[in-house]
Scaffold this motif. Structure first.
Motif, PDB file in Angstrom:
ATOM      1  N   MET A 133      10.258 -10.924  23.873  1.00 20.00           N
ATOM      2  CA  MET A 133       9.009 -11.083  24.624  1.00 20.00           C
ATOM      3  C   MET A 133       9.126 -10.491  26.023  1.00 20.00           C
ATOM      4  SD  MET A 133       6.856 -12.138  22.571  1.00 20.00           S
ATOM      5  CE  MET A 133       5.563 -12.228  23.799  1.00 20.00           C
ATOM      6  N   ASN A 134      10.337 -10.518  26.594  1.00 29.58           N
ATOM      7  CA  ASN A 134      10.521  -9.888  27.902  1.00 29.58           C
ATOM      8  C   ASN A 134      10.259  -8.387  27.814  1.00 29.58           C
ATOM      9  OD1 ASN A 134      11.203 -12.247  29.252  1.00 29.58           O
ATOM     10  ND2 ASN A 134      13.386 -12.047  28.801  1.00 29.58           N
ATOM     11  N   LEU A 135      10.694  -7.776  26.728  1.00 27.82           N
ATOM     12  CA  LEU A 135      10.442  -6.350  26.533  1.00 27.82           C
ATOM     13  C   LEU A 135       8.943  -6.074  26.385  1.00 27.82           C
ATOM     14  CD1 LEU A 135      13.331  -5.430  24.059  1.00 27.82           C
ATOM     15  CD2 LEU A 135      13.085  -4.651  26.416  1.00 27.82           C
ATOM     16  N   VAL A 136       8.256  -6.935  25.651  1.00 29.50           N
ATOM     17  CA  VAL A 136       6.809  -6.765  25.468  1.00 29.50           C
ATOM     18  C   VAL A 136       6.096  -6.894  26.811  1.00 29.50           C
ATOM     19  CG1 VAL A 136       4.740  -7.731  24.402  1.00 29.50           C
ATOM     20  CG2 VAL A 136       6.866  -7.547  23.077  1.00 29.50           C
ATOM     21  N   GLY A 158       9.596  -3.631  20.811  1.00 30.77           N
ATOM     22  CA  GLY A 158       8.827  -4.138  21.945  1.00 30.77           C
ATOM     23  C   GLY A 158       7.633  -3.255  22.245  1.00 30.77           C
ATOM     24  N   LYS A 159       7.837  -1.943  22.180  1.00 30.81           N
ATOM     25  CA  LYS A 159       6.734  -1.008  22.415  1.00 30.81           C
ATOM     26  C   LYS A 159       5.675  -1.116  21.314  1.00 30.81           C
ATOM     27  CE  LYS A 159       9.370   2.471  25.027  1.00 30.81           C
ATOM     28  NZ  LYS A 159       8.621   2.337  26.284  1.00 30.81           N
ATOM     29  N   ALA A 205       3.739  -4.373  21.905  1.00 32.67           N
ATOM     30  CA  ALA A 205       2.874  -4.220  23.076  1.00 32.67           C
ATOM     31  C   ALA A 205       1.700  -3.295  22.760  1.00 32.67           C
ATOM     32  CB  ALA A 205       3.675  -3.674  24.255  1.00 32.67           C
ATOM     33  N   ALA A 206       1.974  -2.224  22.008  1.00 38.01           N
ATOM     34  CA  ALA A 206       0.913  -1.293  21.634  1.00 38.01           C
ATOM     35  C   ALA A 206      -0.137  -1.991  20.767  1.00 38.01           C
ATOM     36  CB  ALA A 206       1.509  -0.101  20.891  1.00 38.01           C
ATOM     37  N   SER A 207       0.325  -2.827  19.827  1.00 37.09           N
ATOM     38  CA  SER A 207      -0.613  -3.556  18.966  1.00 37.09           C
ATOM     39  C   SER A 207      -1.473  -4.519  19.774  1.00 37.09           C
ATOM     40  CB  SER A 207       0.165  -4.330  17.894  1.00 37.09           C
ATOM     41  OG  SER A 207       0.880  -3.449  17.054  1.00 37.09           O
TER      42      SER A 207
END
Length: 270
Positions: free
Chosen positions: A1-4, A111-112, A115-117
């Motif tokens: 979640m930190n990456l997101v 993570g990308k 986040a993109a979704s």
């Protein structure tokens, strides 16, 4: 979640998404005006004027079309966001720092993708709210009701959400394949806008050569066509069933996500 959260922060603190959001809003306005005209023509009894079949001329089918106005260009904009989420790392030379901070590259790409979704969902939500408000008002004024209780309309809204999420994932996949930001953006935009028209023309020519219209249905293998097919209600001789478009697009998302992970894991980052 930190990456997101980190990926969302990168997007939120730049002006890029504002420009893409403005572009999406303009596309909604233009598409809604056109779809409202089509609905007015079809529901007024002139379906032959726009070449629609009986199934496509029902109030529910036209409502589904109105409530998903702006999808065509909207999907391109969220695809570009997905591309920028990856290519920005190479353009601003932060890729090395990112992978040093998080050595597990698979986690970075996942993570990308997540986040993109999420960004795709936000774009879908904003565009859908606009379409629902304007569309419900238009349909109510024209004495056809909102049609929101009809399953074809609800399905179109849900699969439109799926389309927005998948196209951001496709954008991330393209960004991992073409790390040059300008090259990735131009290539993706040209393939989306011009490639879709070329594919349609090629299948029409092929159907003419083979003397069968059934061939035209196969253009659903192109992702932009699949997106339109899966939110459509009613079939014409040239359109496959909605679930075919959904399966094709889901396949592209799976291949794009896996390819993005594998390519990034093997790429030399300097």
């Amino acid at each position: 979640m930190n990456l997101v959260r980190a990926e969302l922060l990168k997007i939120r603190t730049t002006s890029t998404w504002w420009w893409l959001a403005i572009g999406a809003f303009v596309s909604i306005v233009l598409a809604f005006a056109f779809n409202a005209w089509v609905a007015s023509t079809v529901l007024g009894g002139d379906a032959d004027t726009v070449g629609l079949s009986g199934e496509q001329s029902t109030p529910a089918a036209q409502a589904a079309n109105i409530y998903t106005s702006g999808q065509y260009l909207g999907l391109m904009f969220v695809m570009l966001i997905g591309i920028l989420m990856v290519t920005n790392e190479f353009f601003h030379q932060t890729a090395t720092t990112t992978f040093l901070a998080t050595p597990r590259r698979t986690s970075v790409i996942i993570g990308k993708l997540v986040a993109a979704s999420l960004l795709g969902f936000l774009f879908w939500l904003a565009t859908t709210v606009i379409d629902l408000v304007a569309g419900a008002a238009f349909l109510t004024i024209t004495d056809h009701g909102t049609q929101l209780g009809e399953w074809p309309v609800q399905r179109a809204l849900l699969f439109n959400l799926l389309a927005y999420a998948i196209w951001t994932i496709l954008g991330v996949g393209i960004g991992t394949l073409i790390t040059n930001q300008l090259g990735a953006v131009i290539t993706a935009a040209v393939l989306y806008l011009i490639g879709t028209q070329v594919v349609g023309l090629l299948f029409l020519l092929l159907s003419s050569l083979l003397d069968t219209q059934a061939v035209v249905k196969w253009q659903v293998i192109w992702p932009a066509v699949a997106s339109q097919v899966m939110i459509s209600e009613g079939q014409s001789p040239l359109t496959p069933a909605w679930w075919v478009g959904a399966l094709v697009l889901a396949g592209y998302a799976l291949v794009s996500g896996v390819a993005g992970v594998l390519i990034t894991r093997r790429r030399d980052i300097s």
